[in-house]
Design an enzyme around this catalytic site. Structure first.
Site, PDB file in Angstrom:
ATOM      1  N   ASP A 271      36.879   2.654 107.966  1.00 39.75           N
ATOM      2  CA  ASP A 271      37.895   2.011 108.801  1.00 39.75           C
ATOM      3  C   ASP A 271      37.391   1.849 110.232  1.00 39.75           C
ATOM      4  O   ASP A 271      36.510   2.585 110.692  1.00 39.75           O
ATOM      5  CB  ASP A 271      39.215   2.770 108.778  1.00 39.75           C
ATOM      6  CG  ASP A 271      39.093   4.205 109.291  1.00 39.75           C
ATOM      7  OD1 ASP A 271      38.123   4.899 108.899  1.00 39.75           O
ATOM      8  OD2 ASP A 271      39.962   4.644 110.079  1.00 39.75           O
TER       9      ASP A 271
ATOM     10  N   GLU B  88      39.871   7.512 109.115  1.00 39.81           N
ATOM     11  CA  GLU B  88      39.333   8.457 110.092  1.00 39.81           C
ATOM     12  C   GLU B  88      39.882   8.186 111.483  1.00 39.81           C
ATOM     13  O   GLU B  88      40.151   9.119 112.243  1.00 39.81           O
ATOM     14  CB  GLU B  88      37.798   8.380 110.109  1.00 39.81           C
ATOM     15  CG  GLU B  88      37.113   9.476 110.929  1.00 39.81           C
ATOM     16  CD  GLU B  88      37.021   9.170 112.427  1.00 39.81           C
ATOM     17  OE1 GLU B  88      36.747  10.102 113.197  1.00 39.81           O
ATOM     18  OE2 GLU B  88      37.219   8.006 112.805  1.00 39.81           O
TER      19      GLU B  88
ATOM     20  N   HIS C  39      32.926   6.876 107.710  1.00 40.53           N
ATOM     21  CA  HIS C  39      34.231   6.244 107.455  1.00 40.53           C
ATOM     22  C   HIS C  39      34.105   4.729 107.480  1.00 40.53           C
ATOM     23  O   HIS C  39      33.290   4.171 108.224  1.00 40.53           O
ATOM     24  CB  HIS C  39      35.290   6.737 108.434  1.00 40.53           C
ATOM     25  CG  HIS C  39      35.038   6.434 109.882  1.00 40.53           C
ATOM     26  ND1 HIS C  39      35.340   5.228 110.463  1.00 40.53           N
ATOM     27  CD2 HIS C  39      34.542   7.199 110.887  1.00 40.53           C
ATOM     28  CE1 HIS C  39      35.041   5.259 111.751  1.00 40.53           C
ATOM     29  NE2 HIS C  39      34.538   6.445 112.034  1.00 40.53           N
TER      30      HIS C  39
END
Length: 390
Positions: free
Chosen positions: A78, A140, A76
């Site tokens: 983020d 996520e 992910h």
């Protein structure tokens, strides 16, 4: 296959990825633009998968034959916020010191993303019998929904993989199990009245207290049930109330009370059990507590996030491959939730295995050790060998 284009080290790429402020509340498009440009320069086929509002996107890249049965390396993009944390230096500038690479997301989990991207030229140079896919997602840290649109396309316009390795930090141990997490907002709507005349209204706070007490009872029941697998710490499904707020003054029956709660379920928990137990208590609280003097109040519960757990699949394609590539002979469980459960729910064998320690995640001065990155590079080299030999 061609390897023309930029050749970047893992640290080069990690520095670039960390420099993008991709806190979950913010767009990640600048990072995705950079990654797509990097893949374009290498001649790697890839697809952008935007979210509904267009302010975020995932990218799915394929190296090797365009066939089903490949391996997904999932990470992910983020990161969690830095607000209020005491960082020694700029969290979005990678700092190398004392054998560590410091920066927000360095271990959770831009380190794994950088490793996968840095290995692309080696993936290209190998005669892969099965494809290696790289999936970089979003959200996520909040919902684990950033992979959902990509998963929905597997087997339609995207190749359907045989296995997924989610590269969350496990010190390259192979995790085949984690708990689910489901979160809710419950709002009790009462009716204001003078506290000297409670029969003229409905006390939202006292009704909410009944419901929180029921969650305590459910939590105790889950503790008593325990963990038959003996693999989790704590060894039970947990139930937790994180915030509660209501009322305006001591002598006014509260009109509204809201609380935020969650459960983190063992993989074998029926995800409907706790909501059903809570709903039964809501029904009795409405009649016996909130509306005992009249039809004054109501109770609403809204599901905020539901992330499925990851259940062990002994002998699965993902487990066998990851154990081989990581050089391990047993699996572990992890206490945190990941995107892995979403892949598994779609019928794709999945494990969690990545460099670095979760103990450094979400902290000020987050870091991944250089030794962990070196181990990750060796992991990628062994993955190539496994995909060539398939």
């Amino acid at each position: 296959m061609s390897t023309a284009g930029p050749r970047a080290t893992t640290l080069d790429l990690l520095a670039r990825l960390v420099a993008f402020d991709t806190e979950s509340s913010k767009p990640n498009l600048a990072l995705i633009d950079y990654v797509c440009g990097y893949l374009d320069a290498l001649g790697v086929a890839h697809v952008r998968i935007p979210n509904a509002t267009g302010d975020k996107a995932a990218v799915f890249a394929t190296i090797g034959p365009q066939i089903d049965g490949g391996i997904v390396l999932s990470g992910h993009t983020d990161v969690v916020p830095v607000t209020g944390q005491a960082w020694t230096t700029d969290p979005f500038t990678l700092r190398i010191a004392d054998g560590r690479a410091y920066g927000r997301g360095a271990v959770d989990m831009k380190g794994f993303c950088a490793l996968a991207l840095a290995a692309v030229p080696d993936f290209l140079a190998a005669d892969l019998a099965r494809p290696i896919h790289i999936l970089l997602s979003y959200d996520e840290e909040t919902t684990c929904l950033g992979v959902a649109d990509t998963i929905a396309r597997f087997g339609t316009d995207l190749p359907r993989p045989a296995a997924v390795i989610v590269g969350e930090p496990t010190d390259l141990e192979v995790a085949d199990a984690h708990k689910s997490i489901v979160t809710y907002f419950t709002t009790v709507h009462g009716h204001e009245a003078h506290s000297a005349k409670p029969m003229l209204g409905a006390n939202a706070v006292m009704a909410a207290a009944d419901l929180v007490s029921e969650l305590n009872r459910i939590a105790d029941a889950m503790i008593a049930r325990g963990d038959a697998s003996g693999r989790f710490d704590p060894p039970a499904t947990t139930v937790h109330v994180g915030t509660i707020s209501g009322g305006t003054a001591r002598n006014i029956l509260p009109k509204v009370c809201t609380f935020h709660w969650e459960f983190r379920g063992l993989p074998d928990l029926d995800m409907a059990e706790i909501p059903a137990l809570f709903a039964a208590k809501v029904a009795t609280t409405l009649t016996d507590r909130l509306n005992r003097y009249g039809d004054y109040g109501r109770i609403e519960t809204v599901e905020e996030v539901a992330v499925p757990g990851l259940a062990p699949e002994p002998g699965s394609e993902a487990e066998r491959l990851a154990l081989r590539v990581a050089g391990r002979n047993h699996t572990i469980s992890v206490p945190y939730a990941t995107e892995a459960g979403r892949f598994q729910a779609a019928g794709i064998p999945t494990v969690v295995c990545g460099p670095g320690s979760i103990d450094q995640a979400h902290q000020p001065d987050e870091y991944i050790t250089l030794a962990a990155l070196e181990a990750g590079e060796a992991f990628m080299a062994r993955l190539i060998a496994a995909c060539v030999a398939s």
